[in-house]
Structures are given as structure tokens and as C-alpha cells.
Design a protein around this motif. Structure first.
Motif, short mmCIF file in Angstrom:
data_model
loop_
_atom_site.label_atom_id
_atom_site.label_comp_id
_atom_site.label_asym_id
_atom_site.label_seq_id
_atom_site.Cartn_x
_atom_site.Cartn_y
_atom_site.Cartn_z
N SER A 80 0.83 -1.21 0.00
CA SER A 80 0.00 0.00 0.00
C SER A 80 0.86 1.26 0.00
CB SER A 80 -0.94 -0.01 1.21
OG SER A 80 -0.20 -0.04 2.43
N ALA A 81 2.02 1.20 0.69
CA ALA A 81 2.92 2.35 0.69
C ALA A 81 3.48 2.60 -0.71
CB ALA A 81 4.05 2.12 1.69
N LEU A 82 3.83 1.51 -1.40
CA LEU A 82 4.32 1.64 -2.77
C LEU A 82 3.23 2.16 -3.69
CD1 LEU A 82 6.49 -1.61 -3.09
CD2 LEU A 82 7.31 0.75 -2.94
N GLU A 83 2.00 1.67 -3.50
CA GLU A 83 0.87 2.15 -4.30
C GLU A 83 0.66 3.65 -4.10
OE1 GLU A 83 -1.11 0.78 -6.48
OE2 GLU A 83 -0.57 -1.34 -6.35
N ALA A 84 0.74 4.09 -2.85
CA ALA A 84 0.55 5.52 -2.55
C ALA A 84 1.64 6.38 -3.20
CB ALA A 84 0.54 5.74 -1.04
N ALA A 85 2.84 5.78 -3.36
CA ALA A 85 3.95 6.51 -3.98
C ALA A 85 3.97 6.34 -5.49
CB ALA A 85 5.28 6.04 -3.38
N GLY A 86 2.97 5.63 -6.02
CA GLY A 86 2.91 5.40 -7.46
C GLY A 86 3.89 4.36 -7.94
N LEU A 87 4.36 3.49 -7.02
CA LEU A 87 5.35 2.48 -7.36
C LEU A 87 4.83 1.06 -7.14
CD1 LEU A 87 8.47 4.17 -5.69
CD2 LEU A 87 7.86 4.19 -8.12
N GLY A 88 3.53 0.90 -7.18
CA GLY A 88 2.96 -0.42 -6.96
C GLY A 88 3.42 -1.42 -8.00
#
Length: 231
Positions: A80-88
């Protein structure tokens, strides 16, 4: 090849090449560092690190894919942290590259570790006594000597990444044009009546790439052995 392969088949091949290239390129520095640690250093937890590195070789690939999904999926904290940073990475081609890198990592590290262990440590010690730093010794003495092993490891990792199936389909599914690589495309074609010809074409592509990688790796190993013997 673009005339021989259909559009869907070509998309799978091009995506597999893209995934394998990035999986190999991004993991190469880490693989070299880990190989050097295992070959040259003594530290607490060394055997644990060695076991973790080789774990993907003995685990079912589906288990590896599931662990990646649990760790990097949209519902996981890291995911979820990667998704929030656009790196999912889940259900994306980048996730396929991550799965391929994890599965190919042991082969890469093993090839490079064997190459490092074959270098006489006295050569490195001699360079160090002349005042060279550890980094300079590695760059000017160790790396040139192990370069064939590094290249061979990268080639084997690339070939392994091209053939990765279980972890990939578990982690990123099988989405045509997005996450469908050659192995998952073959699986999909085999589920469709009358699509065996497409599956066979991709099988041929896979065999050709795998054989080319193995032959190239063997040739590099022979050249390296000849260099060491001075022939």
C-alpha cells in the motif's frame, strides 16, 4: 519473427524480454555484492543469508509468488505504501520483473560466487599492501578476473527470468499485454481449443532462447578457464 508470430504472441515475447532485461539489470549489483559477501566474508548469519538466497530454488514457485503477493500486494503495508507513492508492483509488469528477479537470483549469485572463490586472495592482498583501498582493489583486480562469471551469471538469470511461470502468475496474474509473459501465454493458449499452434510457436521461441543462453554461458566459462590457464 514478427511475421511468424501473431500479435498476441509477439506481445508476450516482447514483454518477456522487457521483464527479463530489467529483472537481470536491477538485481545484478545486489547479486554481485551478495556473492562477494558469501565468497570472501565471515559474519554471523552467513549460513542464514546463504539459505535465504537459495530458498527460491527449493520452494515451490507458487509459494514464492504468494509470499510476494502477501508482501507487496495492495492490502499489505509495504504494498500500500508503494501504491501511494505510485510504485505499486502487484498485477503490473514491474511485479513480473520482481518475481522473475527473485526466482533467478540464486543462479546469478551462485555463478558469481564460484567465480570470486576461484580468484587467489593473495592477488587482492598484494594490491592492498601497495596502498590500494578495498574498493579500488575490487574494481581493478577482482572485477576484471571475475567478469566472465558475472556475465555468465547474468545470462543464466536472464534465461531463468524468461522461463519463470509459477511465481509470476501467482503474483501478477496473467493479463494479456500487461503481465502475460511467454510461459503464461503458453498456459493460456493451452486452455483454448485450437490454439495449440500458437502455444507451439512460443515453445519454440522459449527453447531457442534457453539453448542460446546455455551455450553462451558455457562458451564464456570455457574462455574464462582458458584465460586462467594462459591459453
Amino acid at each position: 519473427m514478427s511475421d511468424w508470430l501473431g500479435p498476441e504472441e509477439w506481445r508476450a515475447v516482447s514483454l518477456s524480454l522487457k521483464v527479463s532485461f530489467w529483472a537481470t539489470t536491477v538485481s545484478l549489483p545486489l547479486g554481485l555484492w551478495v556473492a562477494y559477501l558469501l565468497a570472501r566474508k565471515q559474519f554471523p548469519g552467513k549460513q542464514l543469508l546463504n539459505g535465504l538466497v537459495h530458498l527460491p530454488l527449493v520452494l515451490p514457485p507458487v509459494v514464492t509468488g504468494y509470499l510476494l503477493l502477501v508482501s507487496f500486494g495492495p492490502q499489505a503495508a509495504l504494498g500500500s505504501a508503494l501504491e501511494a507513492a505510485g510504485l505499486g508492483v502487484a498485477f503490473r509488469w514491474t511485479g513480473a520483473a520482481l518475481a522473475a528477479a527473485v526466482m533467478a537470483f540464486p543462479l546469478m549469485v551462485r555463478a558469481m560466487r564460484l567465480s570470486i572463490e576461484a580468484v587467489d586472495p593473495r592477488l587482492e592482498e598484494a594490491a592492498a599492501t601497495l596502498g590500494a583501498s578495498r574498493a579500488w582493489v575490487f574494481l581493478t583486480v577482482t572485477l576484471p578476473l571475475i567478469l566472465p562469471g558475472v556475465v555468465a551469471g547474468a545470462i543464466l538469470a536472464f534465461a531463468k527470468a524468461m522461463g519463470e511461470f509459477g511465481a509470476t502468475i501467482t503474483f501478477v496474474s496473467n493479463i494479456p499485454g500487461q503481465t502475460q509473459t511467454v510461459p503464461t501465454a503458453i498456459y493460456a493458449f493451452l486452455q483454448v481449443p485450437g490454439a495449440e499452434t500458437s502455444a507451439w510457436r512460443l515453445v519454440i521461441v522459449s527453447v531457442v532462447i534457453a539453448m542460446a543462453a546455455l551455450l553462451l554461458s558455457e562458451w564464456i566459462a570455457r574462455r574464462a578457464a582458458g584465460t586462467v590457464r594462459g591459453t
